[in-house]
Design a protein around this motif. Structure first.
Motif, PDB file in Angstrom:
ATOM      1  N   ALA A   1       0.816  -1.221   0.000  1.00  0.00           N
ATOM      2  CA  ALA A   1       0.000   0.000   0.000  1.00  0.00           C
ATOM      3  C   ALA A   1       0.849   1.270   0.000  1.00  0.00           C
ATOM      4  CB  ALA A   1      -0.921  -0.009   1.213  1.00  0.00           C
ATOM      5  N   GLY A   2       2.140   1.148   0.238  1.00  0.00           N
ATOM      6  CA  GLY A   2       2.990   2.335   0.252  1.00  0.00           C
ATOM      7  C   GLY A   2       4.360   1.998   0.796  1.00  0.00           C
ATOM      8  N   TYR A   3       5.244   2.982   0.743  1.00  0.00           N
ATOM      9  CA  TYR A   3       6.608   2.810   1.249  1.00  0.00           C
ATOM     10  C   TYR A   3       6.948   4.001   2.137  1.00  0.00           C
ATOM     11  CZ  TYR A   3       6.900  -0.284  -2.835  1.00  0.00           C
ATOM     12  OH  TYR A   3       6.675  -1.261  -3.766  1.00  0.00           O
ATOM     13  N   GLN A   4       7.489   3.724   3.310  1.00  0.00           N
ATOM     14  CA  GLN A   4       7.866   4.821   4.202  1.00  0.00           C
ATOM     15  C   GLN A   4       9.171   4.490   4.908  1.00  0.00           C
ATOM     16  OE1 GLN A   4       4.523   5.189   6.898  1.00  0.00           O
ATOM     17  NE2 GLN A   4       3.734   6.937   5.744  1.00  0.00           N
ATOM     18  N   ALA A   5       9.895   5.532   5.313  1.00  0.00           N
ATOM     19  CA  ALA A   5      11.088   5.311   6.132  1.00  0.00           C
ATOM     20  C   ALA A   5      10.654   5.066   7.574  1.00  0.00           C
ATOM     21  CB  ALA A   5      11.993   6.528   6.065  1.00  0.00           C
ATOM     22  N   VAL A   6      11.393   4.227   8.272  1.00  0.00           N
ATOM     23  CA  VAL A   6      11.141   4.029   9.705  1.00  0.00           C
ATOM     24  C   VAL A   6      12.070   4.972  10.450  1.00  0.00           C
ATOM     25  CG1 VAL A   6      11.214   2.381  11.608  1.00  0.00           C
ATOM     26  CG2 VAL A   6      10.528   1.616   9.329  1.00  0.00           C
ATOM     27  N   LEU A   7      11.493   5.942  11.144  1.00  0.00           N
ATOM     28  CA  LEU A   7      12.311   6.976  11.791  1.00  0.00           C
ATOM     29  C   LEU A   7      12.500   6.698  13.273  1.00  0.00           C
ATOM     30  CD1 LEU A   7      10.868  10.304  10.293  1.00  0.00           C
ATOM     31  CD2 LEU A   7      12.611   8.771   9.358  1.00  0.00           C
ATOM     32  N   ASP A   8      13.712   6.944  13.728  1.00  0.00           N
ATOM     33  CA  ASP A   8      13.964   6.950  15.165  1.00  0.00           C
ATOM     34  C   ASP A   8      13.887   8.417  15.598  1.00  0.00           C
ATOM     35  OD1 ASP A   8      14.846   6.863  17.733  1.00  0.00           O
ATOM     36  OD2 ASP A   8      16.655   5.702  17.322  1.00  0.00           O
ATOM     37  N   TYR A   9      12.730   8.814  16.114  1.00  0.00           N
ATOM     38  CA  TYR A   9      12.523  10.231  16.462  1.00  0.00           C
ATOM     39  C   TYR A   9      13.489  10.703  17.535  1.00  0.00           C
ATOM     40  CZ  TYR A   9       8.336  10.331  13.604  1.00  0.00           C
ATOM     41  OH  TYR A   9       7.478  10.295  12.535  1.00  0.00           O
ATOM     42  N   GLY A  10      13.971   9.777  18.330  1.00  0.00           N
ATOM     43  CA  GLY A  10      14.938  10.135  19.363  1.00  0.00           C
ATOM     44  C   GLY A  10      16.228  10.694  18.788  1.00  0.00           C
ATOM     45  N   GLU A  11      16.503  10.367  17.527  1.00  0.00           N
ATOM     46  CA  GLU A  11      17.735  10.833  16.884  1.00  0.00           C
ATOM     47  C   GLU A  11      17.518  12.154  16.131  1.00  0.00           C
ATOM     48  OE1 GLU A  11      20.826   9.258  17.029  1.00  0.00           O
ATOM     49  OE2 GLU A  11      19.810   8.084  18.576  1.00  0.00           O
ATOM     50  N   LEU A  12      16.278  12.616  16.073  1.00  0.00           N
ATOM     51  CA  LEU A  12      15.987  13.867  15.360  1.00  0.00           C
ATOM     52  C   LEU A  12      16.148  15.063  16.290  1.00  0.00           C
ATOM     53  CD1 LEU A  12      12.737  13.159  13.301  1.00  0.00           C
ATOM     54  CD2 LEU A  12      14.950  13.859  12.399  1.00  0.00           C
ATOM     55  N   ASP A  13      16.649  16.165  15.739  1.00  0.00           N
ATOM     56  CA  ASP A  13      16.783  17.376  16.556  1.00  0.00           C
ATOM     57  C   ASP A  13      15.403  17.915  16.916  1.00  0.00           C
ATOM     58  OD1 ASP A  13      19.452  17.171  16.507  1.00  0.00           O
ATOM     59  OD2 ASP A  13      19.720  18.511  14.777  1.00  0.00           O
ATOM     60  N   GLU A  14      14.532  17.971  15.898  1.00  0.00           N
ATOM     61  CA  GLU A  14      13.180  18.453  16.166  1.00  0.00           C
ATOM     62  C   GLU A  14      12.311  17.239  16.452  1.00  0.00           C
ATOM     63  OE1 GLU A  14      12.108  20.536  12.594  1.00  0.00           O
ATOM     64  OE2 GLU A  14      14.185  21.198  12.448  1.00  0.00           O
ATOM     65  N   GLU A  15      12.085  17.005  17.731  1.00  0.00           N
ATOM     66  CA  GLU A  15      11.366  15.798  18.106  1.00  0.00           C
ATOM     67  C   GLU A  15       9.869  15.934  17.852  1.00  0.00           C
ATOM     68  OE1 GLU A  15      11.308  13.008  21.996  1.00  0.00           O
ATOM     69  OE2 GLU A  15      13.101  14.199  21.602  1.00  0.00           O
ATOM     70  N   ARG A  16       9.304  14.941  17.242  1.00  0.00           N
ATOM     71  CA  ARG A  16       7.862  14.909  17.040  1.00  0.00           C
ATOM     72  C   ARG A  16       7.216  14.261  18.259  1.00  0.00           C
ATOM     73  NH1 ARG A  16       4.779  17.080  13.146  1.00  0.00           N
ATOM     74  NH2 ARG A  16       3.794  15.152  12.428  1.00  0.00           N
ATOM     75  N   VAL A  17       6.008  14.680  18.553  1.00  0.00           N
ATOM     76  CA  VAL A  17       5.285  14.079  19.674  1.00  0.00           C
ATOM     77  C   VAL A  17       4.313  13.054  19.114  1.00  0.00           C
ATOM     78  CG1 VAL A  17       3.593  14.519  21.493  1.00  0.00           C
ATOM     79  CG2 VAL A  17       5.504  16.093  21.145  1.00  0.00           C
TER      80      VAL A  17
END
Lengths: 381, 162
Positions: free
Chosen positions: B47-63
């Motif tokens: 149905a689609g393709y997405q990256a699996v993100l480790d939000y802990g490694e991002l500067d701007e953390e998503r909630v």
């Protein structure tokens, strides 16, 4: 007093990979295709069984030959998987890795001066094992043009008809070569005609990709002259738990047990519990790992073909054994390590027949394999 | 294993494998790999393709928040009707009907806790069939879709071994 090691030990050269190993250990960020062990962990249920046995306080010795329950499970498994039938009470011994089993067999069955034909390239411990037992190793170089299979011709050429025993490993470390039942029949006939004891290392039996594994002991009149070695290190990714086993005629196993009971006493109890669980519950884990190895094998062989590097269709274990693009495999491997940070093992450390080849292990994740193969490509171009 | 199953297993492992790499790992040629992928997409299996993100490694953390929803159905409204309405909100990243103590398990993403809270109180809670919401904010994520987060450098085997 100067402490001197015995002539027997002093006469055995250090492992050919030691210098290379030390070089690799000094470097950071290398991708190693030099490893001879799975990159998977043992199946969780086997680990859990080991932990549970510790929680129950099962930390005593077991019977010298191994837990009876485990020997019975091994007998059932070997019957179902490879058609081998052994009496768990008298014809099976559980050892500290298949390597201990091989050492026991050599010490129990080889007399000083006996000649042991060693199919090469081979696992690095066979020749030292023969020497430690006081035997005389006779290299039997298998040939790239035969896809590193044992044939009557190579056995005759090496003078193995005069030997007392033959030791080999199929699926093979380091080549990844396998032998079919028909091919083994030829070897079996040679061993019968020349009255050779056979030590068959089948530690990679579960990792056979193109055809079913055949044990030489299932061929006519071979059971009585063969000791078969297997274990949990490769198929179940349990290398560090050190658990193997040997199967053979009662008198051979009794002799091996004589050495075993004075040296190792019994294989690690915790590992025996893990092994029991592995045999009972981990078929799917083994199938998953084999599937992944097979995919990596196809990948590696295909990349070598693209690079124009000659490599036969290695169909077992987790090694490819390509021809080295330059003549000197040791220099090639060292330069590849220094310049591209990819570790492979030069084929000559595995004995006659390995010269001019490289052992490339694909017991490494596909992403790393991809990067490593790209680096090899850039190194040779 | 069928070629569909083989390709699916590879896509699930890493959707960014090239057709050539997938062909190398199977008995298929690259054109066949592409054909099977197109078929899987057309059939709606992929149905689609997405990256699996480790939000802990991002500067701007998503909630992110996992929201339990309880609903009351009437003759005119089914679970599918409610799901269709909720799924339209762009803040909703995941939505499943589940068995157990609550009816829907909803995954919501936002830039801040207040944004997520506001979305739930202003957009979700007022849906007439929804009788209760319980919000759990994700504090740390250790594994997503089969991928374990960490430094990934845990191979301590000997570099060269027999």
């Amino acid at each position: 007093m100067t402490m001197e090691v015995s002539d027997r030990v002093d006469g055995v050269p250090p492992s050919g990979i030691r210098r290379f190993f030390e070089l690799a250990e000094e470097m950071d960020d290398i991708i190693s295709l030099g490893v001879g062990e799975p990159d998977f962990s043992a199946p969780w249920s086997a680990r859990d069984a080991a932990i549970a046995s510790l929680e129950r306080g099962e930390t005593s010795y077991t019977a010298n030959r191994g837990k009876k329950e485990l020997r019975e499970a091994i007998a059932r498994h070997q019957h179902d998987a490879y058609g081998l039938d052994y009496d768990p009470d008298e014809e099976i011994i559980v050892t500290t890795g298949a390597s201990e089993g091989i050492d026991l067999a050599l010490r129990a069955l080889v007399d000083p001066g006996d000649t042991v034909a060693v199919a090469q390239p081979s696992y690095v411990s066979y020749v030292p094992g023969v020497l430690f037992a006081g035997g005389e190793p006779l290299p039997v170089p298998t040939r790239a043009e035969d896809e590193f299979k044992l044939t009557r011709e190579v056995l005759e050429d090496a003078g193995a008809d005069e030997a007392d025993a033959l030791i080999y490993c199929y699926p093979n470390n380091p080549t990844g070569a396998t032998m079919t039942g028909e091919e083994l029949a030829d070897v079996a006939a040679f061993c019968r005609e020349n009255d050779l004891l056979v030590l068959a290392d089948e530690i990679y039996a579960a990792l056979t990709y193109e055809h079913e594994h055949t044990s030489i002991a299932t061929l006519p009149e071979m059971r009585e002259r063969t000791v078969v070695f297997n274990g949990f290190s490769k198929a179940y990714a349990m290398t560090g738990l050190r658990l193997g086993y040997a199967m053979g005629p009662a008198e051979a196993i009794a002799g091996m047990n004589r050495v075993h009971q004075y040296t190792m006493l019994s294989a690690p109890t915790t590992a025996q519990h893990a092994a029991l669980d592995a045999l009972a519950n981990c078929d799917d884990d083994v199938a998953d790992m084999r599937e992944q190895y097979d995919r990596r094998r196809n990948f590696v062989l295909s990349r070598f073909a693209e690079m124009g590097i000659d490599c036969f269709e290695a169909a077992g274990a987790f090694y490819a054994f390509p021809k080295c693009p330059t003549g000197d495999s040791e220099a090639f491997a060292e330069n590849l390590l220094q310049e591209e940070r990819v570790a492979v093992v030069p084929g000559d450390v595995f004995g006659a027949g390995g010269e001019g080849h490289l052992r490339v292990s694909y017991a490494t994740g596909l992403e790393d394999l991809k990067t490593a193969m790209n680096r090899i490509e850039s190194f040779i171009s | 294993m069928s070629s569909r199953a083989e390709i699916l297993a590879l896509l699930r492992e890493n959707a960014r494998y090239s057709a050539a790499d997938m062909a190398r790992q199977t008995d298929l040629d690259p054109e066949e790999v592409e054909r099977v992928i197109a078929e899987l997409e057309d059939d709606g299996v992929v149905a689609g393709y997405q990256a699996v993100l480790d939000y802990g490694e991002l500067d701007e953390e998503r909630v992110r928040a996992l929201v339990e929803l309880n609903v009351t159905l009437d003759r005119e409204t089914s679970y599918a009707d409610i799901a269709e309405r909720l799924a339209k909100f762009p803040e909703v990243e995941g939505l499943r009907l589940v068995s157990g103590d609550y009816d829907f398990d909803m995954e919501v993403e936002g830039d801040s806790m207040s944004e997520v809270s506001r979305f739930i109180s202003e957009k979700v809670a007022p849906v007439p069939e929804i009788t209760q919401t319980v919000t759990h904010y994700v504090m740390e994520s250790y594994k997503e879709r089969g991928i374990v987060f960490g430094d990934g450098d845990d191979d301590d085997r000997l570099s060269i071994s027999p």
